[in-house]
Design a protein around this motif. Structure first.
Motif, mmCIF file in Angstrom:
data_model
loop_
_atom_site.group_PDB
_atom_site.id
_atom_site.type_symbol
_atom_site.label_atom_id
_atom_site.label_comp_id
_atom_site.label_asym_id
_atom_site.label_seq_id
_atom_site.Cartn_x
_atom_site.Cartn_y
_atom_site.Cartn_z
ATOM 1 N N PHE A 197 17.615 19.778 23.706
ATOM 2 C CA PHE A 197 16.309 20.397 23.490
ATOM 3 C C PHE A 197 15.302 19.323 23.128
ATOM 4 O O PHE A 197 15.652 18.148 22.937
ATOM 5 N N GLY A 198 14.034 19.718 23.036
ATOM 6 C CA GLY A 198 12.964 18.746 22.865
ATOM 7 C C GLY A 198 12.436 18.630 21.443
ATOM 8 O O GLY A 198 12.918 19.284 20.510
ATOM 9 N N GLU A 199 11.430 17.789 21.299
ATOM 10 C CA GLU A 199 10.851 17.498 19.994
ATOM 11 C C GLU A 199 10.237 18.737 19.349
ATOM 12 O O GLU A 199 10.313 18.916 18.132
ATOM 13 N N GLU A 200 9.613 19.592 20.154
ATOM 14 C CA GLU A 200 8.958 20.769 19.577
ATOM 15 C C GLU A 200 9.972 21.674 18.884
ATOM 16 O O GLU A 200 9.745 22.137 17.764
ATOM 17 N N LEU A 201 11.099 21.915 19.538
ATOM 18 C CA LEU A 201 12.126 22.757 18.927
ATOM 19 C C LEU A 201 12.744 22.056 17.723
ATOM 20 O O LEU A 201 13.048 22.701 16.709
ATOM 21 N N LYS A 202 12.924 20.751 17.811
ATOM 22 C CA LYS A 202 13.456 20.000 16.671
ATOM 23 C C LYS A 202 12.566 20.185 15.446
ATOM 24 O O LYS A 202 13.049 20.509 14.346
ATOM 25 N N ASP A 203 11.262 20.001 15.649
ATOM 26 C CA ASP A 203 10.327 20.157 14.525
ATOM 27 C C ASP A 203 10.344 21.586 13.996
ATOM 28 O O ASP A 203 10.264 21.803 12.776
ATOM 29 N N ALA A 204 10.445 22.565 14.910
ATOM 30 C CA ALA A 204 10.443 23.973 14.499
ATOM 31 C C ALA A 204 11.682 24.297 13.671
ATOM 32 O O ALA A 204 11.592 25.009 12.661
ATOM 33 N N ILE A 205 12.835 23.771 14.071
ATOM 34 C CA ILE A 205 14.075 24.033 13.334
ATOM 35 C C ILE A 205 14.024 23.396 11.952
ATOM 36 O O ILE A 205 14.422 24.007 10.946
ATOM 37 N N ILE A 206 13.536 22.157 11.889
ATOM 38 C CA ILE A 206 13.430 21.471 10.594
ATOM 39 C C ILE A 206 12.513 22.251 9.650
ATOM 40 O O ILE A 206 12.820 22.464 8.467
ATOM 41 N N TYR A 207 11.387 22.719 10.179
ATOM 42 C CA TYR A 207 10.426 23.477 9.370
ATOM 43 C C TYR A 207 11.039 24.795 8.912
ATOM 44 O O TYR A 207 10.909 25.187 7.736
ATOM 45 N N TYR A 208 11.727 25.466 9.851
ATOM 46 C CA TYR A 208 12.363 26.747 9.512
ATOM 47 C C TYR A 208 13.427 26.561 8.425
ATOM 48 O O TYR A 208 13.469 27.326 7.454
ATOM 49 N N ILE A 209 14.289 25.558 8.589
ATOM 50 C CA ILE A 209 15.355 25.325 7.611
ATOM 51 C C ILE A 209 14.765 25.030 6.233
ATOM 52 O O ILE A 209 15.286 25.474 5.204
ATOM 53 N N GLY A 210 13.648 24.304 6.222
ATOM 54 C CA GLY A 210 12.999 23.993 4.944
ATOM 55 C C GLY A 210 12.560 25.254 4.219
ATOM 56 O O GLY A 210 12.800 25.416 3.014
ATOM 57 N N ILE A 211 11.890 26.169 4.946
ATOM 58 C CA ILE A 211 11.442 27.424 4.337
ATOM 59 C C ILE A 211 12.636 28.303 3.982
ATOM 60 O O ILE A 211 12.686 28.914 2.913
ATOM 61 N N ARG A 212 13.604 28.356 4.889
ATOM 62 C CA ARG A 212 14.794 29.182 4.639
ATOM 63 C C ARG A 212 15.506 28.773 3.365
ATOM 64 O O ARG A 212 15.836 29.614 2.511
ATOM 65 N N ASP A 213 15.740 27.485 3.212
ATOM 66 C CA ASP A 213 16.515 27.010 2.067
ATOM 67 C C ASP A 213 15.746 27.103 0.749
ATOM 68 O O ASP A 213 16.351 27.106 -0.330
ATOM 69 N N SER A 214 14.429 27.192 0.845
ATOM 70 C CA SER A 214 13.649 27.318 -0.391
ATOM 71 C C SER A 214 13.450 28.774 -0.804
ATOM 72 O O SER A 214 13.194 29.058 -1.978
ATOM 73 N N GLU A 215 13.576 29.700 0.145
ATOM 74 C CA GLU A 215 13.291 31.105 -0.162
ATOM 75 C C GLU A 215 14.498 32.030 -0.076
ATOM 76 O O GLU A 215 14.453 33.154 -0.580
ATOM 77 N N VAL A 216 15.568 31.576 0.574
ATOM 78 C CA VAL A 216 16.707 32.464 0.833
ATOM 79 C C VAL A 216 18.001 31.824 0.344
ATOM 80 O O VAL A 216 18.205 30.613 0.505
#
Length: 311
Positions: A197-216
């Motif tokens: 996959f590409g850079e856009e999805l990489k950035d999206a996953i990193i951002y998602y994991i950051g929010i997920r791990d801080s809120e869930v």
């Protein structure tokens, strides 16, 4: 002569040839077919009998040949029956002759070499490029909301990798390699494949994991979870996809599989080879992937009509 068989109080007229009666009894008592199915078989055989006696009253089950069967199929198609409907009725006659031949009630099977009409392959629905771009635009989402970020990441992952729904919901964190930008998924028959996959999805996953791990607080290793930390199942992901695709397109079907179609169509439209797309999708046969070439050809025809001065 005819005889009446009764299914739930309804009369079903069938040919009194002993072979037909024995066939229906076989399906009912030995194969435990439902009354509805028995009725369908009886009516299909009756329709066939009506056809061949109308063209030649001397014909019977033992003297019919393949040409008679083909003529019956053509007559149904001429009356506007779909290929699926014709094949269903042909299947009843085919099953009868297999039974009659095995029981020694007929000497030949006139249906054995007869091929049913090919079903029309429906072109897979897909979302247009500009609609996907609009949907994935971060301005369409509340990027501080866990639910919004999760849903956008799911849509982007479907669109960039073409994974199946079952493959996406089975993803764990350790199946996503952010360094090599690749997913390891387990497809049908437990076959594994690696999808880049590409850079856009990489950035999206990193951002998602950051929010997920801080809120869930996750309850397992699932990549995609709900606000309670439970792995999202297929129904939950399907609901999110349908809801969000409804924002940008009017397709009748707005399922995760449509995003898989969209991935394949987009890849081919932008120059990817058929075999490469086959491997990315995890198709065993190239013929399965070839259906997307029809979609791209339809797009080429549209471009041709717009671009050519004589059109």
């Amino acid at each position: 002569m005819t005889e009446k068989l009764y299914f739930r109080g309804e009369n079903v007229i069938v040919n009194t040839v002993n072979a037909v009666r024995r066939f229906i009894d076989y399906l009912k008592y030995e194969r435990n077919y439902s009354e509805k199915t028995l009725q369908g078989y009886s009516l299909d055989l009756e329709e066939f009998q009506k056809y061949y006696t109308a063209i030649d009253e001397t014909l019977d089950w033992k003297t019919i040949d393949g040409d008679v069967v083909r003529g019956w199929m053509e007559s149904m198609m001429d009356r506007g029956n779909s290929a699926a409907s014709v094949n269903r009725r042909l299947s009843a006659v085919r099953s009868f002759y297999r039974f009659a031949l095995a029981e020694g009630l007929v000497e030949k099977d006139p249906v054995r070499m007869v091929k049913g009409p090919q079903k029309e392959k429906r072109l897979p629905g897909f979302v247009r490029d500009d609609d996907m771009q609009a949907l994935l635009d971060s301005r369409m989402w509340n990027m501080e909301s866990f639910n919004d970020v999760c849903e956008r990441t799911i849509l982007l992952l479907f669109y960039e990798t073409g994974v199946r729904l079952s493959e996406l919901v089975s993803l764990n964190d350790n199946m996503v390699n952010l360094e090599t930008m690749s997913l390891k998924v387990t497809g049908k028959r437990n076959k594994q494949r690696i999808i880049p996959f590409g850079e856009e999805l990489k950035d999206a996953i990193i951002y998602y994991i950051g929010i997920r791990d801080s809120e869930v607080t996750r309850l397992d290793d699932a990549l995609f979870v709900d606000i309670k930390g439970k792995r999202l199942d297929g129904a939950a992901v399907r609901y999110r996809v349908v809801k969000n695709l409804s924002r940008v397109c009017t397709l009748k079907k707005k399922t995760p599989h449509v995003l898989r179609h969209t991935f394949a169509t987009t890849m081919l439209n932008h120059g990817a080879g058929l075999e490469s797309v086959q491997k990315l999708l995890g198709h065993e046969s190239l013929s399965t992937t070839e259906i997307y070439t029809h979609t791209t050809f339809e797009k080429l025809k549209e471009i041709y009509k717009v671009a050519h001065p004589r059109q």
